[in-house]
Every structure is written in C-alpha cells, then in structure tokens.
Scaffold this motif. Structure first.
Motif, PDB file in Angstrom:
ATOM      1  N   UNK A  14       0.837  -1.208   0.000  1.00 48.21           N
ATOM      2  CA  UNK A  14       0.000   0.000   0.000  1.00 48.21           C
ATOM      3  C   UNK A  14       0.869   1.255   0.000  1.00 48.21           C
ATOM      4  N   UNK A  15       1.903   1.229   0.818  1.00 52.46           N
ATOM      5  CA  UNK A  15       2.759   2.410   0.970  1.00 52.46           C
ATOM      6  C   UNK A  15       3.387   2.863  -0.349  1.00 52.46           C
ATOM      7  N   UNK A  16       3.712   1.931  -1.215  1.00 52.86           N
ATOM      8  CA  UNK A  16       4.350   2.316  -2.481  1.00 52.86           C
ATOM      9  C   UNK A  16       3.366   2.944  -3.471  1.00 52.86           C
ATOM     10  N   UNK A  17       2.070   2.800  -3.209  1.00 46.83           N
ATOM     11  CA  UNK A  17       1.082   3.424  -4.102  1.00 46.83           C
ATOM     12  C   UNK A  17       0.681   4.816  -3.629  1.00 46.83           C
ATOM     13  N   UNK A  67      -6.162  -1.105  -8.769  1.00 39.40           N
ATOM     14  CA  UNK A  67      -6.825   0.141  -8.386  1.00 39.40           C
ATOM     15  C   UNK A  67      -5.998   1.355  -8.807  1.00 39.40           C
ATOM     16  N   UNK A  68      -4.683   1.271  -8.663  1.00 42.50           N
ATOM     17  CA  UNK A  68      -3.823   2.375  -9.080  1.00 42.50           C
ATOM     18  C   UNK A  68      -3.880   2.562 -10.594  1.00 42.50           C
ATOM     19  N   UNK A  69      -3.862   1.477 -11.328  1.00 40.82           N
ATOM     20  CA  UNK A  69      -3.949   1.569 -12.792  1.00 40.82           C
ATOM     21  C   UNK A  69      -5.284   2.183 -13.201  1.00 40.82           C
ATOM     22  N   UNK A  70      -6.349   1.749 -12.565  1.00 36.85           N
ATOM     23  CA  UNK A  70      -7.677   2.298 -12.847  1.00 36.85           C
ATOM     24  C   UNK A  70      -7.745   3.769 -12.428  1.00 36.85           C
ATOM     25  N   UNK A  71      -7.225   4.090 -11.257  1.00 41.98           N
ATOM     26  CA  UNK A  71      -7.204   5.471 -10.793  1.00 41.98           C
ATOM     27  C   UNK A  71      -6.401   6.367 -11.704  1.00 41.98           C
ATOM     28  N   UNK A  72      -5.307   5.841 -12.220  1.00 45.37           N
ATOM     29  CA  UNK A  72      -4.486   6.572 -13.180  1.00 45.37           C
ATOM     30  C   UNK A  72      -5.302   6.911 -14.416  1.00 45.37           C
ATOM     31  N   UNK A  73      -6.043   5.932 -14.923  1.00 40.59           N
ATOM     32  CA  UNK A  73      -6.878   6.175 -16.112  1.00 40.59           C
ATOM     33  C   UNK A  73      -7.950   7.219 -15.806  1.00 40.59           C
ATOM     34  N   UNK A  96     -13.037  15.627  -8.632  1.00 39.31           N
ATOM     35  CA  UNK A  96     -12.287  14.390  -8.846  1.00 39.31           C
ATOM     36  C   UNK A  96     -11.564  13.883  -7.607  1.00 39.31           C
ATOM     37  N   UNK A  97     -11.231  14.766  -6.671  1.00 33.07           N
ATOM     38  CA  UNK A  97     -10.561  14.324  -5.443  1.00 33.07           C
ATOM     39  C   UNK A  97     -11.348  13.228  -4.735  1.00 33.07           C
ATOM     40  N   UNK A  98     -12.628  13.480  -4.420  1.00 33.62           N
ATOM     41  CA  UNK A  98     -13.423  12.424  -3.772  1.00 33.62           C
ATOM     42  C   UNK A  98     -13.600  11.177  -4.648  1.00 33.62           C
ATOM     43  N   UNK A  99     -13.688  11.374  -5.954  1.00 35.09           N
ATOM     44  CA  UNK A  99     -13.823  10.218  -6.851  1.00 35.09           C
ATOM     45  C   UNK A  99     -12.562   9.353  -6.773  1.00 35.09           C
ATOM     46  N   UNK A 100     -11.402   9.992  -6.762  1.00 35.31           N
ATOM     47  CA  UNK A 100     -10.151   9.226  -6.682  1.00 35.31           C
ATOM     48  C   UNK A 100     -10.005   8.543  -5.322  1.00 35.31           C
ATOM     49  N   UNK A 101     -10.385   9.218  -4.251  1.00 35.00           N
ATOM     50  CA  UNK A 101     -10.362   8.572  -2.929  1.00 35.00           C
ATOM     51  C   UNK A 101     -11.295   7.361  -2.946  1.00 35.00           C
ATOM     52  N   UNK A 102     -12.468   7.531  -3.530  1.00 35.80           N
ATOM     53  CA  UNK A 102     -13.408   6.413  -3.648  1.00 35.80           C
ATOM     54  C   UNK A 102     -12.846   5.277  -4.480  1.00 35.80           C
ATOM     55  N   UNK A 103     -12.056   5.620  -5.487  1.00 34.28           N
ATOM     56  CA  UNK A 103     -11.447   4.590  -6.326  1.00 34.28           C
ATOM     57  C   UNK A 103     -10.448   3.763  -5.526  1.00 34.28           C
ATOM     58  N   UNK A 104      -9.735   4.414  -4.621  1.00 31.99           N
ATOM     59  CA  UNK A 104      -8.800   3.678  -3.757  1.00 31.99           C
ATOM     60  C   UNK A 104      -9.584   2.700  -2.873  1.00 31.99           C
TER      61      UNK A 104
END
Length: 148
Positions: A9-12, A89-95, A110-118
C-alpha cells in the motif's frame, strides 16, 4: 510477510497523493501518464507470488470458493492478492485521473472520486463513468455555444 503487505500500500500512496492533492501540477500529469507507476506493487506481488505460484495457479485455473477461502489463510497468498488489487486500483485510478484531466473535470470533484477509487473501485468507477458523460455533455454544449 506483514512488512510486504504494508509496503504494497505504501508504495502506491505517493501516486495517489499526486493525483488527489496536486492534480494540475505539470509533474503529476507526467508521472501519472506513465503506466509504470504500477511497477512497485507488481514487484511486491512478484516477490510474494514466486514461492506460492503453484497454489496461486491452481486457484486461478480452477477457482472455487472453498479453495480461495482456504488459500486466503496463507499470508503469502493474501499479500499477493492485496498487492494485485492495489496495482489494479492504481492503474484504474491513473486512467480516471488522466481521463478527467483531458475532459477538464474539476479537480475538486475528482478528489473524492479518486479517494473512492482507492477504497471501493467497483462501486466508484461506474459513478465516474456517469460523471464523465455528464461532464462531456457540458463541454459539448460549451463548444457548440462557442462555435455559434
């Protein structure tokens, strides 16, 4: 094994932090623009998976709930699955990040959307798809108004 689990997790986190807290910074786009940002969790996945590859292979080629439930008791299997989930999740969040920047969707939205993606990507990703359609309609309307 616990250290690798935590490390996966830490590396992401640095990549998520850039996309969430510095979305308009030029270097965020450069860094997130590379699909290689998923290399760190995938490296942890590989390190953990090599010793249990036979077990993992059996799980993915002949999946059953009972076998996966039993295998999840093995810290190595669970750490490998966790690292894989985090990489995906990181790959999807990146997209999502790159797509939202291209569509000029507000970083505040987008901030909350990205947090939700995590946290819950299977739930939040369809929400983003709806959001991008709504935002896309708005930008098409602005383009038509500008042309007219």
């Amino acid at each position: 094994m616990s250290t690798l689990f935590d490390l996966s997790f830490s590396v992401t986190v640095p990549f998520w932090a850039l996309m969430i807290f510095a979305p308009t910074w030029r270097w965020t786009r450069v860094i997130a623009g590379s699909p290689w940002i998923v290399l760190a969790p995938l490296t942890i996945w590989a390190i953990v998976t090599v010793p249990v590859l036979g077990t993992l292979w059996a799980l993915v080629t002949a999946p059953s709930l009972a076998a996966i439930t039993d295998a999840a008791a093995d810290p190595a299997i669970l750490t490998a699955l966790w690292a894989q989930i985090l990489a995906w999740d990181l790959f999807l969040g990146r997209w999502v990040y790159l797509d939202s920047r291209e569509r000029e969707i507000s970083p505040w939205l987008m901030g909350p959307v990205l947090v939700g993606t995590i946290l819950l990507s299977p739930l939040v990703f369809p929400v983003y798809l709806v959001l991008r359609e709504v935002a896309g309609r708005g930008s098409r309307d602005r383009e038509v108004a500008t042309v007219a």
